[in-house]
Design a protein around this motif. Structure first.
Motif, short mmCIF file in Angstrom:
data_model
loop_
_atom_site.label_atom_id
_atom_site.label_comp_id
_atom_site.label_asym_id
_atom_site.label_seq_id
_atom_site.Cartn_x
_atom_site.Cartn_y
_atom_site.Cartn_z
N ARG B 414 0.85 -1.20 0.00
CA ARG B 414 0.00 0.00 0.00
C ARG B 414 0.89 1.25 0.00
NH1 ARG B 414 -3.25 -2.48 -1.33
NH2 ARG B 414 -5.00 -3.58 -0.44
N GLU B 415 0.36 2.31 -0.51
CA GLU B 415 0.94 3.65 -0.41
C GLU B 415 2.43 3.73 -0.71
OE1 GLU B 415 -0.56 4.91 3.38
OE2 GLU B 415 -2.61 4.73 2.67
N THR B 416 3.21 4.27 0.24
CA THR B 416 4.61 4.56 -0.09
C THR B 416 5.41 3.29 -0.39
OG1 THR B 416 5.12 4.60 2.25
CG2 THR B 416 4.74 6.73 1.20
N VAL B 417 5.08 2.21 0.33
CA VAL B 417 5.79 0.95 0.08
C VAL B 417 5.52 0.49 -1.35
CG1 VAL B 417 6.23 -1.38 0.95
CG2 VAL B 417 5.39 0.38 2.51
N LEU B 418 4.26 0.63 -1.75
CA LEU B 418 3.88 0.24 -3.11
C LEU B 418 4.62 1.10 -4.13
CD1 LEU B 418 2.13 -1.25 -5.18
CD2 LEU B 418 0.34 0.46 -4.77
N GLU B 419 4.61 2.39 -3.88
CA GLU B 419 5.30 3.30 -4.82
C GLU B 419 6.75 2.90 -5.01
OE1 GLU B 419 4.78 7.41 -3.62
OE2 GLU B 419 2.61 7.00 -3.48
N SER B 420 7.44 2.65 -3.89
CA SER B 420 8.87 2.34 -4.04
C SER B 420 9.06 0.97 -4.67
CB SER B 420 9.62 2.49 -2.71
OG SER B 420 9.15 1.55 -1.79
N ALA B 421 8.14 0.03 -4.42
CA ALA B 421 8.27 -1.30 -5.04
C ALA B 421 8.08 -1.18 -6.56
CB ALA B 421 7.25 -2.26 -4.44
N LEU B 422 7.07 -0.41 -6.97
CA LEU B 422 6.82 -0.24 -8.41
C LEU B 422 7.99 0.47 -9.07
CD1 LEU B 422 3.03 0.75 -8.36
CD2 LEU B 422 4.02 -1.37 -9.28
#
Ligand code: SF4
Lengths: 372, 430
Positions: B414-422
């Motif tokens: 979710r959110e920032t974790v998702l952004e950095s993973a993508l």
């Protein structure tokens, strides 16, 4: 059919919820702990009670109390915990207390290897109680079974008022697998029969039945429960005739009904004279083998037992009728094979076992049957 | 209210046994409270105190030695309105010590009546945890070697909010019992008594001696101020009434096309801290987004923050039979300890196995196809190597594709974790 990903243990927990389980108590032990973790997450919000006992003896004791107070109860542990449960299991058998016991087997003996699988407790579950009376043991093969057989375990515990084991294995319990929970065919829920007798006797059995009707402790009518040898009234008895009838009933109520709950998968090939008999996670490797053998034009039949105790004798005899060679595969050093030998005295029964933390592979099964 | 004594089954204790007095006092207490039999359960332990349930017209539960408190807890949690009374001797106290401590700490509304007569009456007068060191009992010299236990002291330090000690001969025993039963929480009475069948055969003990000895003990007369707190089952119910219902997992919609045609096995060999298991989850979920059957087995040390960490994943359009790894399509080798634990895998590998190997990791000789990636040099942190390797697979359309991977990331993070993973996944080049 959207799939979800979960561990076998989580499927057991959801199976318990679907069965109307109202009480769980357990003590942390790998590889069973995630059943407790899951139930603690999902059961209390639904009004259920989920406790962590101070030890295994207490955990099952809480369940016995709660079950006698009318709740469907379950506990979960592994081999070392079953040892500690033992005396309470004897109590549940002799005093007809419905209970589901999940044994997520790990590599023994003793502390053994907490994160390695085995089917080392198969005879222990059947025989590890004082008095030696029968229990029911069901063995799942995969995640779907973890769900469905848990439901059956609750049903059987209620119907027969006895402890029912789910003989899981680290290799199923802690393996995550895809499952479509909605698509799983769920058995009809069975509840213990509530007595409506005016003069309730806690262990009286109606004409034509082998299981006493139930009333919970705390109901308007007084209920007695006792671990002592008792008569229908729940008071201690020394009358050998009553005792003898009682012991026979405890044995027969399960053994005479086994045909009604002989769960299994079978793949019979008309042209096969070899039959593989196995159970648990090893059934998965065996299924691979029979497909390969069929493709190779050397068909083999397969019987995967999902009810291990009482021994489904009729089923096994029936499935073995045409077979000349029987191969039994177990993730232990040879336990259930003795039952197969006992039931099929005229057949050649061969055994392959392995208990080193590794799965029995399709290749090992193939080699064993081709070496005859 | 009438007596709850079961007239058909009068007490059968030895003449002069103090248990008989407790039986009568308990009956008096219950009738003074105006309780009918269906409002109470007597949970009796083993030994002479284990006979108690039979003398009363109440609900009854007679179980195993030392375990009475465990059944009582299960019953009380299931039937919070029932008065649950446990009778236990000093024998049960010893063998069930862990349960006593738990009951004190938990503070569930049970009443524990300890019929303390300083020995095992039923089995021949052996020593119990409360037998005085100087007593002559059925265990020879052994009791002289062990200090006896002050159960009230233990109960107080274990958190019991109600602890009382008295003589079974005390004239206000019924009141003592009533107070304990009425107390909303765990209550315990240590009742000293006399066992003429065994104990007083060789030891002098009279009601008077009991009184004198009790006078020398620190007094315990009920409520323990420092342990006063909310009763467990109320507390429990209050907490769970506020919890949000958890629905079964809804499942993941199949929307992408699997880039392969048959069963694919992937094994990630790393070490603790490299998010191996999480990456295994992501790979499985990526499989679900293509409607595949999946299995995932993890292998890591019990000390989770150290040692090898391994995830074995199978993705297949068919039912997954055998759940072990036989012919891996991809091996992701990210740490030496992970590789070392699966060394035996390598000798059998075929050319069509792809090994994605991080710089600095040694793999045994094999026929597999090697893809060395220096993730460190690309500025990717060790904890992201596993995810970066999945991105490599997606770029190669090996087992998964970018759609599957991106969808899985959106389902897991979710959110920032998702952004950095993508961001990481998009950054990875071949
Ligand atoms: S043996 Fe002792 S405790 Fe048991 S009934 Fe006799 S006097 Fe009472």
């Amino acid at each position: 059919m959207p799939l979800s990903l979960m561990e076998g243990n989580e499927a057991v927990a959801w199976g318990a919820m679907a069965s109307g389980c109202g009480f769980f108590a357990g003590y942390p032990i790998t590889p069973a702990t995630t059943i407790f973790n899951t139930l603690l997450r999902i059961m209390p919000p639904a009004g259920g009670i989920c406790l962590q006992g101070e030890d295994e003896i207490a955990s099952i004791g809480y369940c016995l109390g709660a079950s006698m107070a009318g709740l469907k109860a379950m506990t979960a542990t592994s081999g070392p915990g079953i040892s500690l449960y033992s005396e309470q299991i004897s109590f549940a058998i002799g005093s007809e207390i419905p209970l589901v016991i999940v044994n997520v087997q790990r590599l023994g003996p003793s502390t053994g290897s907490a994160t390695r699988g085995a089917d080392g407790d198969i005879n222990f579950m059947r025989w590890g109680s004082s008095g030696g009376l029968p229990v029911i043991v069901l063995a799942p093969v995969d995640i779907k079974d973890c769900f469905v057989l848990t439901m059956h375990a609750f049903n059987l515990a209620e119907e027969f008022r006895c402890p029912v084991f789910l003989a899981s294995n680290k290799e199923i319990a802690m393996t995550k697998e895809s499952i479509d929970l909605d698509a799983v065919e769920k058995p009809r829920i069975i509840d213990r029969i509530q007595s409506n007798e005016e003069k309730f006797l806690p262990f009286a059995v109606k004409e034509g039945s082998m299981v006493p009707d139930f009333l919970p402790i705390g109901s308007k009518t007084l209920v007695r429960q006792t671990s002592s040898t008792h008569g229908a009234d729940g008071y201690i008895t020394t009358d050998s005739n009553i005792i003898s009838r009682f012991q026979n009933r405890l044995k027969n109520k399960l053994e005479s009904a086994i045909d009604s709950f002989s769960f299994h998968d079978s793949f019979t090939d008309e042209n096969a004279d070899t039959l593989i008999i196995t159970y648990g996670v090893t059934g998965r490797a065996a299924k691979v083998v029979i497909n390969e053998q069929r493709k190779a034009g050397q068909p083999v039949s397969l019987l995967i037992l999902k009810t291990l105790w009482p021994v489904p004798e009729n089923l096994v005899r029936n499935k073995a009728k045409k077979a000349k060679n029987i191969f039994v595969f177990e993730m232990n050093m040879g336990q259930y094979v003795h039952e197969i030998e006992r039931i099929l005295p005229d057949k050649k029964v061969k055994f392959f076992g392995q208990m080193d933390g590794r799965l029995i592979t399709p290749r090992q099964i193939m080699e064993a049957i081709s070496n005859g | 209210m009438d007596s709850l004594l079961n007239t058909g089954r009068p007490p059968v204790f030895c003449p002069g046994c103090s248990h008989e007095r407790v039986t009568k006092a308990l009956d008096k207490a219950l009738s003074n409270m105006g309780l009918s039999g269906d409002k109470a359960v007597i949970v009796s332990d083993i030994g002479c105190s284990g006979l108690f349930d039979t003398f009363f017209n109440t609900h009854a539960f007679h179980g195993l030695h030392g375990r009475a408190l465990t059944y009582a807890a299960g019953i009380k949690m299931a039937k919070p309105d029932l008065n649950v009374i446990v009778t236990m001797g000093d024998g049960g106290l010893g063998i069930g010590g862990a349960h006593l401590l738990a009951a004190c700490r938990r503070n569930l509304n049970l009443t524990l009546l300890i019929l303390n007569n300083f020995n095992f009456g039923m089995t021949g007068g052996q020593f119990s945890v409360t037998t005085p060191q100087e007593a002559q009992v059925g265990s020879g010299f052994l009791n002289r070697l062990e200090k006896s236990l002050d159960v009230c002291d233990v109960a107080r330090s274990a958190g019991a909010p109600y602890v009382s000690r008295c003589s079974s001969y005390s004239s206000d025993l019924p009141d003592e019992i009533e107070k304990a039963v009425r107390f909303d929480g765990f209550s315990l009475i240590d009742m000293w008594g006399i066992c003429p069948g065994r104990y007083t055969k060789r030891n002098k003990l009279t009601p008077q001696i009991i009184d004198e000895t009790l006078a020398g003990f620190p007094s315990c007369s009920g409520i323990v101020e420092e342990n006063k707190r909310k009763e467990y089952s109320h507390n429990y119910r209050e907490i769970i009434s506020k919890l949000k219902k958890v629905d079964p997992p809804r499942g993941i919609k199949a929307e992408f096309v699997f880039p392969e045609s048959d069963r694919q096995e992937v094994i990630i060999l790393g070490s603790a801290g490299q998010r191996i298991i999480t990456s295994g989850d992501i790979l499985c979920i990526a499989g679900l987004t293509a409607g595949l059957n999946v299995t995932q087995k993890n292998d890591y040390n019990i000390t989770v923050l150290r040692g090898p960490s391994i995830s074995e994943i199978i993705l297949s359009p068919d039912d997954i039979g055998y759940s072990g790894i036989e012919k891996p399509s991809v091996i992701i080798a990210l740490a030496q300890e992970g590789v070392d634990r699966r060394r035996y895998l390598f000798s059998d590998l075929a050319e069509n196995t792809l090994i994605i190997r991080a710089a600095g990791v040694d793999t045994p000789e094999s026929r597999a196809t090697m893809l060395d990636v220096d993730l460190k040099a690309r500025g990717i942190k060790s904890q992201d190597w596993a995810l970066a390797s999945l991105a490599v697979m997606a770029k190669l359309k090996k087992v998964i594709n970018a759609d599957m991977l991106n969808a899985a990331l959106k389902l897991v993070f979710r959110e920032t974790v998702l952004e950095s993973a993508l961001e990481l996944v998009n950054r990875v080049e071949l």
